[in-house]
Motif scaffolding. Sequence first.
Motif, PDB file in Angstrom:
ATOM      1  N   ARG A  34      -5.364   1.919 -15.654  1.00  0.00           N
ATOM      2  CA  ARG A  34      -5.639   1.544 -14.050  1.00  0.00           C
ATOM      3  C   ARG A  34      -5.387   0.146 -13.663  1.00  0.00           C
ATOM      4  O   ARG A  34      -5.945  -0.892 -14.403  1.00  0.00           O
ATOM      5  CB  ARG A  34      -6.875   1.869 -13.733  1.00  0.00           C
ATOM      6  CG  ARG A  34      -7.196   1.897 -12.266  1.00  0.00           C
ATOM      7  CD  ARG A  34      -8.880   2.121 -11.901  1.00  0.00           C
ATOM      8  NE  ARG A  34      -9.261   1.386 -10.744  1.00  0.00           N
ATOM      9  CZ  ARG A  34      -9.640   2.115  -9.627  1.00  0.00           C
ATOM     10  NH1 ARG A  34      -9.718   3.359  -9.914  1.00  0.00           N
ATOM     11  NH2 ARG A  34     -10.086   1.363  -8.559  1.00  0.00           N
TER      12      ARG A  34
ATOM     13  N   ASP B 252      -5.453  -2.547 -10.785  1.00  0.00           N
ATOM     14  CA  ASP B 252      -5.888  -2.721  -9.339  1.00  0.00           C
ATOM     15  C   ASP B 252      -5.361  -3.960  -8.754  1.00  0.00           C
ATOM     16  O   ASP B 252      -5.545  -5.108  -9.330  1.00  0.00           O
ATOM     17  CB  ASP B 252      -7.436  -2.836  -9.478  1.00  0.00           C
ATOM     18  CG  ASP B 252      -8.278  -1.714  -9.942  1.00  0.00           C
ATOM     19  OD1 ASP B 252      -8.470  -0.720  -8.959  1.00  0.00           O
ATOM     20  OD2 ASP B 252      -8.441  -1.054 -11.215  1.00  0.00           O
TER      21      ASP B 252
ATOM     22  N   VAL C 278      -4.063   0.673  -5.880  1.00  0.00           N
ATOM     23  CA  VAL C 278      -4.500   1.496  -7.404  1.00  0.00           C
ATOM     24  C   VAL C 278      -3.522   1.956  -7.896  1.00  0.00           C
ATOM     25  O   VAL C 278      -3.027   2.851  -7.437  1.00  0.00           O
ATOM     26  CB  VAL C 278      -5.932   1.980  -7.174  1.00  0.00           C
ATOM     27  CG1 VAL C 278      -6.253   2.306  -8.836  1.00  0.00           C
ATOM     28  CG2 VAL C 278      -7.034   1.067  -6.752  1.00  0.00           C
TER      29      VAL C 278
END
Length: 233
Positions: free
Chosen positions: A126, A128, A133
Amino acid sequence: MRVVVIEDEPALLAQLAQRMRAEGWRVDTSSDGHDGLYQLLEYPADLAVVDLGLPGLSGLEVIRQLRAQQRRVPVLILTARGQWQEKVEGLEAGADDYLVKPFHIEELMARLKALARRAAGAVSARLDFGPLVIDTDAQAVSLDGRAISLTAFEYLLLEQLSRHAGQVISKQTLSDYLYPHDEDRDSNVIEVLIARLRRKLDPTDTERFIETLRGRGYRFKVSIAESGDTPSN
């Protein structure tokens, strides 16, 4: 993600390329050490899979020459069972990981994803960026919790820019990344893709995730305050 696979077993090479393309990755293949090294030196790549027993130029020499040119693309080597000396020599030459043949292709994919995350300085899939995202494993993008639909090329372009956030990437480098090296390219395609990404990622023109630096290329910014350069839309 763009991967170069250098393997002289045709069936294995085809299997690896098919699995990686099913993942949505761009894949260049070679069955010869000289050609494989040329691809790695001439075109941008996120990962390389190198068999050590290659014709023309050994896998070890491919890695040595790649590192001698200061190319830091993560390399996973493939080696025959029982050849522990090859593993050691490959790692000492600059490889980042290895797998022993025969192997399960899902293990290979998991190791490659881990290498890509490590190279990007990420501990998870992931990424961010405030309201934006990016899940690189699922190839999913959301803005303020809402899923954003991207084409394959749009996603590849976004992932490449975001993995190198803060760095200026030229239009030519992005073009080389997105398209096979023997394919004719329209120089305007990158501009079109960038414009489409901006509309989807920043519909109100407030975040300005992607900068244009005239005569230099594009930069994905972690925050607006990071750069002293004046962005161009």
